[in-house]
Design an enzyme around this catalytic site. Sequence first.
Site, short mmCIF file in Angstrom:
data_model
loop_
_atom_site.label_atom_id
_atom_site.label_comp_id
_atom_site.label_asym_id
_atom_site.label_seq_id
_atom_site.Cartn_x
_atom_site.Cartn_y
_atom_site.Cartn_z
N ASP A 13 0.81 -1.22 0.00
CA ASP A 13 0.00 0.00 0.00
C ASP A 13 0.85 1.27 0.00
O ASP A 13 0.44 2.31 0.56
CB ASP A 13 -0.97 0.02 1.20
CG ASP A 13 -1.91 -1.16 1.20
OD1 ASP A 13 -2.28 -1.61 0.10
OD2 ASP A 13 -2.25 -1.64 2.29
N LYS A 16 1.91 2.22 -5.07
CA LYS A 16 2.46 1.68 -6.32
C LYS A 16 1.54 1.98 -7.51
O LYS A 16 2.00 2.33 -8.59
CB LYS A 16 2.66 0.16 -6.20
CG LYS A 16 3.63 -0.25 -5.09
CD LYS A 16 3.72 -1.75 -4.91
CE LYS A 16 2.48 -2.41 -4.36
NZ LYS A 16 2.13 -2.03 -2.97
N GLY A 40 -4.52 -4.26 -3.83
CA GLY A 40 -5.50 -3.23 -4.12
C GLY A 40 -4.73 -1.98 -4.50
O GLY A 40 -4.08 -1.39 -3.65
N HIS A 41 -4.74 -1.64 -5.77
CA HIS A 41 -3.93 -0.53 -6.26
C HIS A 41 -4.85 0.60 -6.72
O HIS A 41 -5.71 0.40 -7.57
CB HIS A 41 -3.03 -0.98 -7.42
CG HIS A 41 -2.01 -2.01 -6.99
ND1 HIS A 41 -1.11 -2.59 -7.84
CD2 HIS A 41 -1.74 -2.53 -5.76
CE1 HIS A 41 -0.34 -3.43 -7.17
NE2 HIS A 41 -0.72 -3.42 -5.90
N GLN A 223 1.97 -6.09 -3.18
CA GLN A 223 2.43 -6.26 -1.79
C GLN A 223 3.71 -5.43 -1.58
O GLN A 223 3.87 -4.42 -2.23
CB GLN A 223 2.65 -7.74 -1.45
CG GLN A 223 1.38 -8.55 -1.31
CD GLN A 223 0.72 -8.91 -2.62
OE1 GLN A 223 1.33 -9.51 -3.48
NE2 GLN A 223 -0.55 -8.57 -2.78
#
Length: 429
Positions: A13, A16, A40-41, A223
């Site tokens: 988080d 990225k 989750g991006h 990650q």
Amino acid sequence: MPAYAVIGGQWGDEGKGKIIDYLAGKVKAVVRYAGGNNAGHTVINDKGTFQLHLIPSGICWPGVYGIVGNGVVANPDVMLDELNQLESRGIDVSNVYVSERAHVIMPYHIVQDNLEEKARGSSAIGTTGQGVGPAYVDKVSRGGVRFSDLLELDSLSQKLEYTIQFKNKIFTRVYDGDEVSFEDVLKRCRDWAEWIRPHIRSTDQLIHDLLDEGNDVLLEGAQGTMLDIDHGSYPYVTSSSPTIGGACTGLGISPQSIAGVLGVFKAYSTRVGGGPMPTELHGQAAENLREIAHEYGTTTGRARRVGWFDAVAGRYSRIVNGMTGIVLTRLDILDGFDTVKICNGYRANGHEIDRFPSNTDLLAQCEPVYEDFPGWDTPTSGVTTWEALPENAQNYVSRIQDLVGCPIQIISTGPNREETILRSPVIGQ
Ligand code: GDP
Ligand code: IMO
Ligand code: MG
């Protein structure tokens, strides 16, 4: 022309997705190499706000390939949902491909993930519950289902019959859980096979061709280094290799094709789930930072643990990945603090420790040793040049650069694509 990797330097988080979206206009393809839809991006640009779990974060740029490599494990339902949502918002997804060698997260993996977490009790890892760990376990034990298998339903059906019988014994006899239905799972596979065929491809060959033809390619990490199965705080890690080695095996490319490794770090630290985090803040201090930063998970909505920047972990992360540059995100979150802190060492059992310990129990005992810096009142939020940053913010950033030991090439001052300071070019140099 080469590949450039963008890798989480902390516990995930780090921002990225924002950085990939910022850089992707200069490349021909963005490729995910590890992890799955535990990621989750967040991408925010003139087309809107997007939460991407599987589709690479360059998708908003027309003509850029979005490739999900062989090292990824993916839930086809999540992929379809994401493709549909993107299409309904006018984003072209015809260039999205998943490797025929990537592994499928099956419905029973999700059941297994949640049963295992429950059984761990107070030692729970705090997984995202998406079935990622069990899918990787089946991959390594050679019982997994690959995307190419979805195109051979007859032989898949035979394999599944055995697998599901075996899983059901474990679910019911070991965990006292419910059985999963073979027929339901097979039907899911049939449904997936109907729409996914045009998206399945030999992505390693596609990436080789793109590189051979002289295109730049971005490798999208998921990650973060401290969650790496080998290099993170085991067992409080994810089940894949988010670090640079994972990019080579997760795509089938050589280390020589990677010209740059960008490590993405927040200007402070966060972590979701269990496991040690030496600079973690507690009580009111944690509440303050969490609320200012709005630190809640993109995938699970869980409150993220928050703390100061950890340069001991940062140095380790730089070395493990061979980082050639750093991206520092969320500097704006620290606007208005009287004092900001950087951890430059640990203390445990009366000893000073300046290297990141591989022993997780020792890591859990480490107390941070801080350097204090005066904060800044002039906001950095939305600033796009180094010169326009307040001097105290410049000093803070420069100290992180010195302590981690790597040039900070990009500073992010807000979630939008434009809220970015480029200090030195990272692609095409
Ligand atoms: P990822 O998993 O590394 O892509 O990061 P996430 O998207 O899960 O979390 C990062 C969060 O920070 C998202 O909400 C982003 O929109 C946001 N973000 C990224 N860069 C910045 C920044 O420089 N400032 C602020 N305020 N938010 C940012
Ligand atoms: P992005 O790509 C933050 C964490 C989980 C848990 C551990 C294992 O958005 O940075 P898993 O479901 O992978 O078996 O959970 O890893 N985790 C993440 N934390 N960001 C992520 O991805 C994460 N993906 C997994 O919270 O602690
Ligand atoms: Mg995330």
